[in-house]
Structure formats: structure tokens, C-alpha cells
Design an enzyme around this catalytic site. Structure first.
Site, short mmCIF file in Angstrom:
data_model
loop_
_atom_site.label_atom_id
_atom_site.label_comp_id
_atom_site.label_asym_id
_atom_site.label_seq_id
_atom_site.Cartn_x
_atom_site.Cartn_y
_atom_site.Cartn_z
N ALA A 59 13.27 88.16 -123.79
CA ALA A 59 13.58 86.85 -123.22
C ALA A 59 12.62 86.63 -122.08
CB ALA A 59 15.01 86.85 -122.70
N SER A 61 10.58 83.63 -119.30
CA SER A 61 10.96 82.58 -118.38
C SER A 61 11.32 81.28 -119.08
CB SER A 61 9.82 82.33 -117.40
OG SER A 61 8.59 82.36 -118.10
N GLN A 64 12.57 82.55 -125.63
CA GLN A 64 12.82 83.92 -126.06
C GLN A 64 12.15 84.17 -127.40
OE1 GLN A 64 16.95 83.74 -125.33
NE2 GLN A 64 17.54 83.32 -127.45
N VAL A 65 11.90 85.46 -127.65
CA VAL A 65 11.04 85.81 -128.78
C VAL A 65 11.82 86.61 -129.82
CG1 VAL A 65 8.94 87.06 -129.44
CG2 VAL A 65 9.02 85.81 -127.27
N LYS A 80 8.42 82.49 -130.91
CA LYS A 80 8.87 82.17 -129.55
C LYS A 80 9.57 80.82 -129.59
CE LYS A 80 5.96 81.68 -125.73
NZ LYS A 80 5.18 82.27 -124.65
N ASP A 214 -2.60 84.69 -116.46
CA ASP A 214 -1.33 85.38 -116.23
C ASP A 214 -1.34 86.77 -116.89
OD1 ASP A 214 1.26 85.64 -115.36
OD2 ASP A 214 2.16 84.51 -117.00
N1 LIG Z 1 2.84 88.25 -130.90
C1 LIG Z 1 3.74 89.07 -130.34
N2 LIG Z 1 3.93 90.29 -130.86
C2 LIG Z 1 4.84 91.13 -130.31
N3 LIG Z 1 5.57 90.84 -129.23
C3 LIG Z 1 5.42 89.64 -128.65
C4 LIG Z 1 4.49 88.70 -129.17
N4 LIG Z 1 4.54 87.60 -128.40
C5 LIG Z 1 5.44 87.84 -127.44
N5 LIG Z 1 5.97 89.06 -127.57
C6 LIG Z 1 6.99 89.69 -126.70
O1 LIG Z 1 7.69 88.67 -126.03
C7 LIG Z 1 7.52 88.77 -124.61
C8 LIG Z 1 7.49 87.38 -124.01
O2 LIG Z 1 6.46 86.61 -124.59
P1 LIG Z 1 5.54 85.64 -123.73
O3 LIG Z 1 4.99 86.42 -122.60
O4 LIG Z 1 4.61 84.97 -124.64
O5 LIG Z 1 6.65 84.62 -123.21
P2 LIG Z 1 6.65 83.73 -121.90
O6 LIG Z 1 7.82 82.84 -121.96
O7 LIG Z 1 5.35 83.07 -121.78
O8 LIG Z 1 6.87 84.84 -120.81
P3 LIG Z 1 6.26 84.99 -119.34
O9 LIG Z 1 5.66 83.70 -118.95
O10 LIG Z 1 7.41 85.42 -118.52
O11 LIG Z 1 5.23 86.10 -119.50
C9 LIG Z 1 6.24 89.56 -124.45
O12 LIG Z 1 6.21 90.24 -123.23
C10 LIG Z 1 6.33 90.53 -125.63
O13 LIG Z 1 7.19 91.60 -125.33
#
Ligand SMILES: Nc1ncnc2c1ncn2[C@@H]1O[C@H](COP(=O)(O)OP(=O)(O)OP(=O)(O)O)[C@@H](O)[C@H]1O
Length: 550
Positions: A59, A61, A64-65, A80, A214
Site C-alpha cells: 500500500a 501513499s 495500492q498494488v 497499481k 523519488d
Molecule cells: N512492477 C512492480 N513489480 C513488483 N512490485 C511492485 C511493482 N510496482 C510496485 N511494486 C510494489 O509496490 C510498492 C508501491 O509502488 P509505487 O512505489 O509505484 O507506489 P506509490 O504510490 O507511487 O508509492 P510511493 O510514492 O509511496 O513510493 C513498491 O514499493 C513495490 O513494493
């Protein structure tokens, strides 16, 4: 439905961290996430994925993935999904913060910046991050630019299953970069991965200017094959073109402790407006670098440097652009990861080969002139030439894996032989004559010294100085210059793709100069210009081993 189909997926992909690796933020209901996917992609979930994890694997910010498997190809993907209502929540937050900003602008005199403008800029970025199509495009652009290297991985985006609120991308199997033990259990070294990160960051910041803003450890994964995978392309930034070259010049000036040039760089970096006089900054820079950093530059810690430089800059009317803060952050994150693995790791030392390579090979006029200034500035003002600077650049540049000796010095040679190179040509020819003299006479001195004592008197008829019309001190400095030039030559020659004939045009010009003819006159009995030329040519053609051994 998903729970039933999830089991084979877990077994198949070894999804052991499904429940253990969740981020701290509370998740939103899975049913909500799945209906968002259906609404956004306009089709039932089971027509898109043959399986999807029952709960998110992470999860973050804004979303969630989930881990899933595409129905049409069987490919494992990360999906995502954006947190519902986040746009409205953020909108309300910004509305309130903006209200405070208006009050600060109106009533708080000590803050001179336009706070509302800053908030608006921040809001713009956050809204951009909310658009997953934009994030997918960012990932695609990033991949095109940087994943050409075998050790960098960027997930592919599946556009048919991507929308403003749903992003479907290739699943990356990997361990987060701050999990040192887990990485080492796979037989990988954190420092190798950090080094890949540093090299990739340098290309991002200084080659194409398009960078991941980032790069925290959660967004950097080590894959089992030892690749560094980048995730999360929501926040990207750009370094303006002029600044990219200025930063390279600035680091090289710093390494060579050229404080005047460093101070002037702040115009090109857009830190200072052209009407600000930089002369008082020069002693401040000198104080900081000469005093606090008595150690060699390779010992320098990036953070110490940034803090120290910051303290100097704060005393003057500097305006530090936003991209600069992001660059610092990006390198500081990598330094932090590296220091964790090895407290002695030095980011600057690991980065300098890249800077040296760019300076030696990049045809950009700013960098070419910076190189010329670095090599010839003292020659103009002090009358001597800093061969050690060239040697240092070559030693460092050769450590960069993309260094090509064929391209080294090309920009300078081009200028040198072109119509605009008159001033430089005069200077280089003078120095080249000195070098030729050092090589030829030095070789003779060496031969003379290798003749056994009694033989010398016999061969040279009792001449006290040997065969040379110069003092012992003069001979000594000549030998030193020769040794250094041969070392540099060895560095160039030992690079695979270096072509010695590159220097032929210059050599030809040198040998035609009247001063060159006088070289022969410095040897008792005289040696002809032809002999000098032949000797010189021979040295230039000397096999690598001879050159490096010398
Ligand atoms: N392509 C992928 N393969 C495997 N895991 C992934 C992938 N994309 C995202 N994740 C997992 O999901 C988490 C969150 O994804 P991401 O960083 O893209 O989201 P966010 O909402 O942009 O988060 P933040 O801005 O807090 O870093 C990652 O830290 C990773 O653990």
C-alpha cells in the site's frame, strides 16, 4: 472467485511476502479496488486477469498494488490502483493550505518568497502523480533512455490495461535495496547495485536531464540476476541543458581546486544573476576547500561537501533552483544506501570517472572550453603546463565503462586544427616542442646513463656534462616531464580503441616549427631534425608495454 484462483499464482510465483511486506499505510477495501479496475478498464476483472492477489502486496501513499496474471498472455503483472476519493481529499487539503499561504503572503514580512506560488507548484506535481497514464508514459520514456544498459531494469507498461487510476505493469521480482542481508543471500553485493544506481543517476541527471525524482529504497529493487530495477515514475524532474554541462564543469573545477572557475560556474548554473560580482565568493570557497577538506578529493563525503558548500553559498545572494535540490536528494539517498553497506564508500570517488570521461570526450563547447581551460590556463598565466591534470583525467576517465580513448581529447584536437584554434595552436605547439625535446633528449640521456662509466669518457671524450649542453637540474626536470608524458601516452595506448595516428597532424605541425629544429642543437655534436622526428615517431609507435613500463 479471486481467492480460489489466487492459490496457484502464489505457488507459481513464490509470493511468500504477500502478507508480510505490506507498507505501513492503511489499505482500502479490496472490493473497492477491484470495482475501480473494472470501471476504469471497462470490462469484468476475470476477462483481464486469470488471477489477482486477494489483498494488496503493497500500500503506498496514493494507491495500492496487487499482483496478478494477465489472461491473454499469462504474464505476471503488478496492478497499481488509486485510492478512491484521493483527488477530492487532496483538493480539499490544498484549498486549506492555500488559504494559509495567502495569509502568509499578506502578513508575514520575513518570508519573501511567494508561498502561494510554491503551494500551487507542489499541487501541480501531486496532481500529475495522480494520473497513472502519465506515470506509465514516464516509465516508458525512462526505459527508453536508461534501460539500454544490461544492469538496469524498468518494467514494461501494459497500455490496454492502464488508465488514469489503474496502472498495469510487468511484475518485477526483487528485493528492496535497503535489505542488505536478503540481497547478499542471493549472492549479490549491495555496493555493486548502488554503483549501478550512481552510474544510472549520473546519466539521468547529466546526460539526458530526465530523472527519477523519488529514488527511495522502496522504489529500487535488486533482481535475482543482479539488475537494479526502478519503480514508481510518478515524480520525475528535468535538469536544464545548460545546467547539466555546468554541473560537470563545476565538479571538475572542484576536484582541481580551481576556485575562480567554480565561482563563475554559478552564473551558468543559474544560482546567481549575471550582475552579481563573484569575486568575494572565491576566497570563501578556497577557505572551505583548503581548510576543512585537506584530504584528497576521493576521500570526500558527498554530504560533507553539500553541507559545506551550502554554508558558503548561504552568505551570498544565491537562488538555488528546485531541480538542484532534487539532484542532491537523489545522490544523498544513494550515498546513504552505500554508507550503510560500507561506511567508507565515497560517492564522489565513484562518480568522478563519469565526470572525467564526459570532460575528455564530450563535444559540447562548454565542456570543451572547460577542458581547455583546465589544461592550459596555468600555461597561459604561469608559463607551465599541468600535465598531471590530463593524466588524472585519463586515469579516472578510463575507469568509466563507456570510456572510449578514441574519443578522448577529440573536441580539443578538432578545435586545435580548425580555423578558430590559432591561439590554442600557438600554445600547444610551444608545449609540444618542449615535450618533443624532453622525449628525444630524455631518451638520449637515458642511453648515455646506461653506458658504463669508463666507456663514457672514452665515447664522449671526457666531456664533464656528458653529451648534453644543459645543467643537471635541467636534465632532471626534462626527465620528469618525459616520464609524465610517456605515462599519459601509455594510458591512451593501453585503451583498446585508441588510434595513435590521431596525433599525426599535430606532430607534423610541430616538426615544421623553427623551434623544433633547434632541438638538435642542444646535443653536443648536433642531431638533425630528421633524427629527432624519427625518434619521436618511434616513441609514439612504441608498444604499450614499453610505454607503461617507462
Ligand atoms: N512492477 C512492480 N513489480 C513488483 N512490485 C511492485 C511493482 N510496482 C510496485 N511494486 C510494489 O509496490 C510498492 C508501491 O509502488 P509505487 O512505489 O509505484 O507506489 P506509490 O504510490 O507511487 O508509492 P510511493 O510514492 O509511496 O513510493 C513498491 O514499493 C513495490 O513494493
Amino acid at each position: 472467485m479471486f481467492l480460489i484462483e489466487l492459490q496457484p499464482l502464489i505457488a507459481q510465483t513464490n509470493l511468500t511476502f504477500l502478507t508480510t511486506e505490506q507498507d505501513a499505510l492503511p489499505t482500502f477495501p479490496d472490493a473497492q479496488a477491484f470495482s475501480c479496475i473494472e470501471k476504469e478498464l471497462g470490462r469484468p476483472l476475470d476477462t483481464i486477469y486469470s488471477a489477482i492477489s486477494a489483498s494488496p502486496i503493497a500500500a503506498a501513499s496514493l494507491g495500492q498494488v496487487y499482483k496478478a496474471q494477465l489472461k491473454y498472455s499469462g504474464q505476471v503483472v503488478a496492478v497499481k490502483v488509486q485510492r478512491p476519493g484521493i483527488e477530492e481529499a487532496i483538493g480539499l487539503d490544498f484549498y486549506l493550505i492555500r488559504g494559509v499561504g495567502i495569509l502568509i503572503n499578506r502578513y508575514v514580512d520575513i518570508i519573501s518568497s511567494d508561498v502561494v506560488a510554491l503551494i500551487d507548484e507542489f499541487a501541480r506535481r501531486v496532481y500529475q502523480e495522480l494520473n497513472y497514464v502519465q506515470e506509465g508514459q514516464n516509465a516508458r520514456r525512462f526505459k527508453k533512455l536508461y534501460a539500454d544498459k544490461q544492469d538496469v531494469l524498468v518494467p514494461d507498461i501494459f497500455w490496454d490495461y492502464t488508465s488514469g487510476k489503474v496502472l498495469t505493469m510487468e511484475w518485477v521480482e526483487g528485493v528492496k535495496l535497503n535489505e542488505q542481508e536478503a540481497i547478499e543471500r542471493q549472492g549479490l553485493k549491495v555496493l555493486d547495485l548502488v554503483n549501478t544506481g550512481i552510474q544510472c543517476s549520473l546519466r539521468q541527471l547529466l546526460e539526458y536531464g530526465y530523472f527519477h525524482a523519488d529514488p527511495h529504497p522502496g522504489n529500487l529493487l535488486a533482481t535475482p540476476e543482479g539488475k537494479l530495477a526502478f519503480l514508481d515514475f510518478g515524480m520525475m524532474s528535468e535538469t536544464p541543458e545548460e545546467a547539466r554541462f555546468a554541473i560537470i564543469g563545476h565538479v571538475v573545477h572542484m576536484v582541481n581546486r580551481d576556485y575562480e572557475a567554480m565561482a563563475r560556474d554559478y552564473y551558468a548554473l543559474d544560482f546567481l544573476s549575471p550582475d552579481v560580482d563573484v569575486s568575494p565568493i572565491v576566497p570563501a570557497l578556497r577557505d572551505f576547500f583548503d581548510d576543512a577538506l585537506n584530504s584528497t578529493v576521493s576521500e570526500l563525503n558527498f554530504k560533507t561537501l553539500v553541507d559545506g558548500l551550502g554554508a558558503v553559498l548561504y552568505q551570498y545572494p544565491f537562488n538555488v533552483p528546485a531541480y538542484y535540490a532534487l539532484i542532491l536528494r537523489s545522490l544523498t539517498v544513494l550515498e546513504g544506501l552505500a554508507l550503510y553497506a560500507d561506511p567508507k564508500f565515497k560517492v564522489l570517488a565513484a562518480s568522478y570517472p563519469y565526470f572525467a570521461k564526459r570532460l575528455l570526450t564530450d563535444p559540447n563547447p562548454y565542456l570543451r572550453d572547460a577542458l581547455i581551460e583546465l589544461l592550459f590556463k596555468d600555461a597561459l598565466t604561469l608559463g607551465y603546463y599541468r600535465w598531471n591534470r590530463l593524466e588524472n583525467l585519463l586515469v579516472q576517465g578510463k575507469k568509466d565503462r563507456d570510456f572510449s580513448a578514441k574519443d578522448a581529447l577529440q573536441p580539443v584536437l578538432k578545435l586545435l586544427l580548425g580555423p578558430d584554434g590559432k591561439e590554442l595552436r600557438d600554445l600547444v605547439i610551444k608545449e609540444a616542442i618542449r615535450v618533443s625535446e624532453a622525449i628525444i633528449l630524455g631518451s638520449l640521456i637515458e642511453s648515455f646513463n646506461s653506458v658504463p662509466g669508463p666507456m663514457r669518457t672514452f665515447v664522449f671524450n671526457g666531456n664533464a656534462n656528458g653529451p648534453f649542453t644543459m645543467s643537471a637540474a635541467e636534465q632532471q626536470s626534462l626527465m620528469e616531464l618525459r616520464a609524465q608524458v610517456i605515462k599519459i601516452w601509455g594510458l591512451l595506448r593501453s585503451s583498446e580503441n585508441f588510434d595513435p595516428s590521431l596525433l599525426q597532424p599535430i606532430l607534423q605541425q610541430v616538426l615544421q616549427e623553427p623551434e623544433a629544429r633547434s632541438i638538435g642543437g642542444r646535443v653536443v655534436g648536433g642531431i638533425s631534425q630528421r633524427l629527432a622526428a624519427r625518434l619521436l615517431q618511434q616513441v609514439l609507435r612504441a608498444p604499450e608495454t614499453t610505454a607503461s613500463a617507462a
